[in-house]
Scaffold this motif. Structure first.
Motif, PDB file in Angstrom:
ATOM      1  N   GLN A 129       7.395   9.688   1.576  1.00  0.00           N
ATOM      2  CA  GLN A 129       7.210  10.382   0.310  1.00  0.00           C
ATOM      3  C   GLN A 129       5.838  10.066  -0.283  1.00  0.00           C
ATOM      4  OE1 GLN A 129      10.527   9.757  -2.398  1.00  0.00           O
ATOM      5  NE2 GLN A 129      11.978   9.594  -0.695  1.00  0.00           N
ATOM      6  N   ARG A 130       5.304  11.019  -1.015  1.00  0.00           N
ATOM      7  CA  ARG A 130       4.000  10.828  -1.672  1.00  0.00           C
ATOM      8  C   ARG A 130       4.256  10.364  -3.102  1.00  0.00           C
ATOM      9  NH1 ARG A 130      -0.364  13.328   0.763  1.00  0.00           N
ATOM     10  NH2 ARG A 130      -1.373  13.627  -1.255  1.00  0.00           N
ATOM     11  N   VAL A 131       3.967   9.117  -3.353  1.00  0.00           N
ATOM     12  CA  VAL A 131       4.140   8.560  -4.699  1.00  0.00           C
ATOM     13  C   VAL A 131       2.884   7.776  -5.065  1.00  0.00           C
ATOM     14  CG1 VAL A 131       6.658   8.436  -4.618  1.00  0.00           C
ATOM     15  CG2 VAL A 131       5.316   6.541  -3.752  1.00  0.00           C
ATOM     16  N   LYS A 152       9.594   4.230  -0.843  1.00  0.00           N
ATOM     17  CA  LYS A 152       9.443   5.683  -0.776  1.00  0.00           C
ATOM     18  C   LYS A 152       8.297   6.072   0.153  1.00  0.00           C
ATOM     19  CE  LYS A 152      11.371   6.702  -5.351  1.00  0.00           C
ATOM     20  NZ  LYS A 152      11.081   7.194  -6.726  1.00  0.00           N
ATOM     21  N   ARG A 153       7.213   5.307   0.137  1.00  0.00           N
ATOM     22  CA  ARG A 153       6.102   5.615   1.043  1.00  0.00           C
ATOM     23  C   ARG A 153       6.503   5.381   2.503  1.00  0.00           C
ATOM     24  NH1 ARG A 153       3.234   2.534  -2.642  1.00  0.00           N
ATOM     25  NH2 ARG A 153       2.374   3.818  -4.296  1.00  0.00           N
TER      26      ARG A 153
END
Length: 244
Positions: free
Chosen positions: A236-238, A231-232
């Motif tokens: 995306q910010r996770v 996701k990164r």
């Protein structure tokens, strides 16, 4: 145009190949088209981690030398649509860097991501991947030898690859405590921003032994860490996975 990502490590045993397979599998499961290229010439084993043992007939040198097309040489994971492998040659033939870069550029026209699993050390596979990489992920464990060798790899990559990031793999909290160190200290030693943290997980080895990609085997341990890293990579910010 896709993105080429070199996955490397300063030394062996850091779990680089398992991480390559795990992250690539997650990206494909999220709808991305992903090609993995095994660059461990003569000692290839990415096929095990991807559950593609004995399926790959042609290797990337066959594509470079036009004995087959890219899509003819790459083999698709039957249970994860969009995930492909182009394996390494069994013998260390002379491989032209420019031809390999041409292969990767062609692959970027067909795939969203091209993961290049380079062998430990700074030899032929490392040099090929570095020449063709848009970004690099350096995989290290917490032990001092791995971090020292990671620094050497970073010195080679700096100025050659635009974006460098660190994954701390096979992390065991008890070992961190005994070594009186921390993830922050490891980041300082490597001199790279942190992309993710992956726990020590015996199911990684068990899944490879069964010839099943890890994300098809479990949702615990390393699997959610691979998903977070994927996701990164997509921007995306996770949060980082908390390891206990």
């Amino acid at each position: 145009m896709g993105t080429s990502i070199m996955v490397t490590s300063g030394k062996g045993g850091t779990g680089k190949t398992s991480l390559t397979a795990g992250v690539a599998s997650c990206l494909a499961a999220m709808g991305q088209r992903v090609l993995c290229i095994d660059l461990d010439i003569g000692l290839r084993n990415l096929d095990l981690a991807l559950g593609l043992t004995d399926r790959a007939v042609m290797d990337f040198s066959d594509v470079m030398e036009r004995r087959c097309s890219l899509l003819g040489g790459a083999v698709e994971q039957p249970n994860i649509p969009g995930l492909y492998l182009l394996t390494a040659p069994l013998s260390p033939n002379q491989l032209d860097t420019a031809d390999f870069c041409t292969l990767v550029d062609e692959a970027k026209d067909c795939f969203d991501f091209v993961f290049m699993d380079s062998p430990a050390g700074l030899g032929t596979g490392f040099q090929l991947a570095m020449a063709a990489a848009d970004r690099a992920v350096l995989v290290s464990s917490i032990d001092p030898c791995a971090l020292r060798d990671a620094q050497r790899a970073v010195s080679e990559l700096t100025g050659e690859v635009e974006q460098l990031q660190l994954v701390m793999n096979r992390v065991c909290p008890k070992l961190i405590s005994r070594l009186r160190t921390s993830i922050d200290h490891a980041m300082d030693e490597a001199g790279l921003p942190l992309l993710g943290v992956v726990p020590e997980d015996p199911t990684v080895t068990m899944a490879a032994a069964r010839g099943v990609p890890l994300i098809l085997s479990t949702y615990k341990g390393a699997a959610p860490a691979y998903l977070n890293i994927s996701k990164r990579i997509l921007g995306q910010r996770v949060p980082l996975l908390r390891i206990r």
